[in-house]
Scaffold this motif. Structure first.
Motif, PDB file in Angstrom:
ATOM      1  N   SER A  23       0.847  -1.183   0.000  1.00 40.11           N
ATOM      2  CA  SER A  23       0.000   0.000   0.000  1.00 40.11           C
ATOM      3  C   SER A  23       0.888   1.239   0.000  1.00 40.11           C
ATOM      4  O   SER A  23       1.916   1.259   0.685  1.00 40.11           O
ATOM      5  CB  SER A  23      -0.893  -0.009   1.246  1.00 40.11           C
ATOM      6  OG  SER A  23      -1.790   1.055   1.225  1.00 40.11           O
ATOM      7  N   LYS A  24       0.488   2.250  -0.773  1.00 34.17           N
ATOM      8  CA  LYS A  24       1.241   3.508  -0.824  1.00 34.17           C
ATOM      9  C   LYS A  24       0.278   4.676  -0.925  1.00 34.17           C
ATOM     10  O   LYS A  24      -0.804   4.553  -1.495  1.00 34.17           O
ATOM     11  CB  LYS A  24       2.178   3.545  -2.037  1.00 34.17           C
ATOM     12  CG  LYS A  24       3.340   2.607  -1.905  1.00 34.17           C
ATOM     13  CD  LYS A  24       4.393   2.854  -2.951  1.00 34.17           C
ATOM     14  CE  LYS A  24       5.534   1.885  -2.677  1.00 34.17           C
ATOM     15  NZ  LYS A  24       6.568   1.965  -3.647  1.00 34.17           N
ATOM     16  N   GLU A  25       0.697   5.810  -0.392  1.00 35.21           N
ATOM     17  CA  GLU A  25      -0.048   7.051  -0.561  1.00 35.21           C
ATOM     18  C   GLU A  25       0.686   7.894  -1.588  1.00 35.21           C
ATOM     19  O   GLU A  25       1.887   8.126  -1.464  1.00 35.21           O
ATOM     20  CB  GLU A  25      -0.184   7.794   0.766  1.00 35.21           C
ATOM     21  CG  GLU A  25      -1.119   7.088   1.713  1.00 35.21           C
ATOM     22  CD  GLU A  25      -1.421   7.887   2.971  1.00 35.21           C
ATOM     23  OE1 GLU A  25      -0.815   8.946   3.194  1.00 35.21           O
ATOM     24  OE2 GLU A  25      -2.287   7.426   3.737  1.00 35.21           O
ATOM     25  N   GLU A  27       0.553  11.360  -4.444  1.00 33.25           N
ATOM     26  CA  GLU A  27      -0.022  12.626  -4.874  1.00 33.25           C
ATOM     27  C   GLU A  27      -0.511  12.471  -6.309  1.00 33.25           C
ATOM     28  O   GLU A  27       0.004  11.639  -7.059  1.00 33.25           O
ATOM     29  CB  GLU A  27       1.029  13.729  -4.819  1.00 33.25           C
ATOM     30  CG  GLU A  27       1.535  14.016  -3.438  1.00 33.25           C
ATOM     31  CD  GLU A  27       2.642  15.058  -3.441  1.00 33.25           C
ATOM     32  OE1 GLU A  27       3.167  15.404  -4.525  1.00 33.25           O
ATOM     33  OE2 GLU A  27       2.998  15.517  -2.350  1.00 33.25           O
ATOM     34  N   THR A 112      -8.650   1.768  -3.694  1.00 34.70           N
ATOM     35  CA  THR A 112      -8.223   3.155  -3.545  1.00 34.70           C
ATOM     36  C   THR A 112      -9.082   3.884  -2.520  1.00 34.70           C
ATOM     37  O   THR A 112     -10.267   3.604  -2.367  1.00 34.70           O
ATOM     38  CB  THR A 112      -8.315   3.921  -4.882  1.00 34.70           C
ATOM     39  OG1 THR A 112      -9.675   3.896  -5.344  1.00 34.70           O
ATOM     40  CG2 THR A 112      -7.408   3.312  -5.930  1.00 34.70           C
ATOM     41  N   ARG A 114      -9.389   8.130  -1.229  1.00 32.30           N
ATOM     42  CA  ARG A 114      -8.922   9.515  -1.394  1.00 32.30           C
ATOM     43  C   ARG A 114      -8.878  10.205  -0.033  1.00 32.30           C
ATOM     44  O   ARG A 114      -9.753  10.012   0.787  1.00 32.30           O
ATOM     45  CB  ARG A 114      -9.845  10.291  -2.314  1.00 32.30           C
ATOM     46  CG  ARG A 114      -9.751   9.879  -3.744  1.00 32.30           C
ATOM     47  CD  ARG A 114     -10.482  10.900  -4.629  1.00 32.30           C
ATOM     48  NE  ARG A 114     -10.349  10.524  -5.999  1.00 32.30           N
ATOM     49  CZ  ARG A 114      -9.289  10.772  -6.758  1.00 32.30           C
ATOM     50  NH1 ARG A 114      -8.275  11.419  -6.253  1.00 32.30           N
ATOM     51  NH2 ARG A 114      -9.245  10.387  -8.011  1.00 32.30           N
ATOM     52  N   ARG A 118      -5.499  16.056   2.529  1.00 37.57           N
ATOM     53  CA  ARG A 118      -4.046  15.902   2.432  1.00 37.57           C
ATOM     54  C   ARG A 118      -3.573  15.888   0.980  1.00 37.57           C
ATOM     55  O   ARG A 118      -2.370  15.839   0.719  1.00 37.57           O
ATOM     56  CB  ARG A 118      -3.614  14.613   3.128  1.00 37.57           C
ATOM     57  CG  ARG A 118      -3.900  14.654   4.613  1.00 37.57           C
ATOM     58  CD  ARG A 118      -3.402  13.480   5.423  1.00 37.57           C
ATOM     59  NE  ARG A 118      -2.821  12.370   4.714  1.00 37.57           N
ATOM     60  CZ  ARG A 118      -3.100  11.093   4.973  1.00 37.57           C
ATOM     61  NH1 ARG A 118      -3.958  10.777   5.905  1.00 37.57           N
ATOM     62  NH2 ARG A 118      -2.510  10.131   4.316  1.00 37.57           N
ATOM     63  N   LEU A 120      -3.910  13.425  -1.182  1.00 37.79           N
ATOM     64  CA  LEU A 120      -3.304  12.125  -1.463  1.00 37.79           C
ATOM     65  C   LEU A 120      -4.345  11.069  -1.775  1.00 37.79           C
ATOM     66  O   LEU A 120      -5.511  11.198  -1.408  1.00 37.79           O
ATOM     67  CB  LEU A 120      -2.505  11.642  -0.241  1.00 37.79           C
ATOM     68  CG  LEU A 120      -1.328  12.489   0.207  1.00 37.79           C
ATOM     69  CD1 LEU A 120      -0.782  11.972   1.522  1.00 37.79           C
ATOM     70  CD2 LEU A 120      -0.246  12.520  -0.851  1.00 37.79           C
ATOM     71  N   ARG A 122      -4.567   6.781  -1.373  1.00 35.39           N
ATOM     72  CA  ARG A 122      -3.937   5.544  -0.914  1.00 35.39           C
ATOM     73  C   ARG A 122      -4.349   4.437  -1.873  1.00 35.39           C
ATOM     74  O   ARG A 122      -5.532   4.209  -2.093  1.00 35.39           O
ATOM     75  CB  ARG A 122      -4.361   5.163   0.488  1.00 35.39           C
ATOM     76  CG  ARG A 122      -3.763   3.806   0.904  1.00 35.39           C
ATOM     77  CD  ARG A 122      -4.097   3.473   2.319  1.00 35.39           C
ATOM     78  NE  ARG A 122      -3.448   4.443   3.173  1.00 35.39           N
ATOM     79  CZ  ARG A 122      -2.595   4.133   4.148  1.00 35.39           C
ATOM     80  NH1 ARG A 122      -2.319   2.887   4.390  1.00 35.39           N
ATOM     81  NH2 ARG A 122      -2.059   5.072   4.869  1.00 35.39           N
TER      82      ARG A 122
END
Length: 132
Positions: A23-25, A27, A112, A114, A118, A120, A122
């Protein structure tokens, strides 16, 4: 540094398997590696507006074939509470790569969320990879 979970699956019908999860956040406009199966494939994602693009890099010596209909379920999701601000999403992706006895099939589920405050998104992915 890339972080993911990877575990071997018990053999099924004599076929070995592997499950990967990460998992990554990110932009908007960012592209990043989400999953890596050494010697097999790399899965990158790109956040573009309200879309998520996926890129499969073939790291095997054999061909890559993306499956057109990879859904593992009917696509329904269950949520609790007010999740509207997070705009949850889900997608499935399937592909095979390699040739002969080295051929494997990967089934990937992407999710996903949102985080507008922030700026971003995820992206979480889980892949089940088995000998074909």
């Amino acid at each position: 540094m890339h972080r993911q979970l990877a575990n071997e699956l018990p053999p099924r019908d004599g076929r070995r398997g592997l499950v990967l999860s990460a998992s990554k956040e990110l932009e908007p406009g960012a592209r990043a590696m989400l999953l890596l199966a050494d010697g097999l494939f790399r899965l990158d994602v790109l956040v573009s507006g309200d879309s998520l693009q996926t890129f499969v890099r073939n790291l095997s010596p054999g061909p890559l074939a993306i499956e057109g209909d990879a859904a593992t379920s009917d696509g329904t999701s269950t949520t609790f509470g007010d999740v509207t601000p997070f705009a949850p999403g889900r997608a499935d992706l399937g592909f095979t790569l390699g040739a002969g006895a080295d051929r494997v099939r990967a089934q990937v589920t992407l999710a996903t969320l949102r985080f507008p405050e922030r700026g971003l998104m995820r992206i979480s992915a889980q892949a089940v990879v088995r000998q074909a």
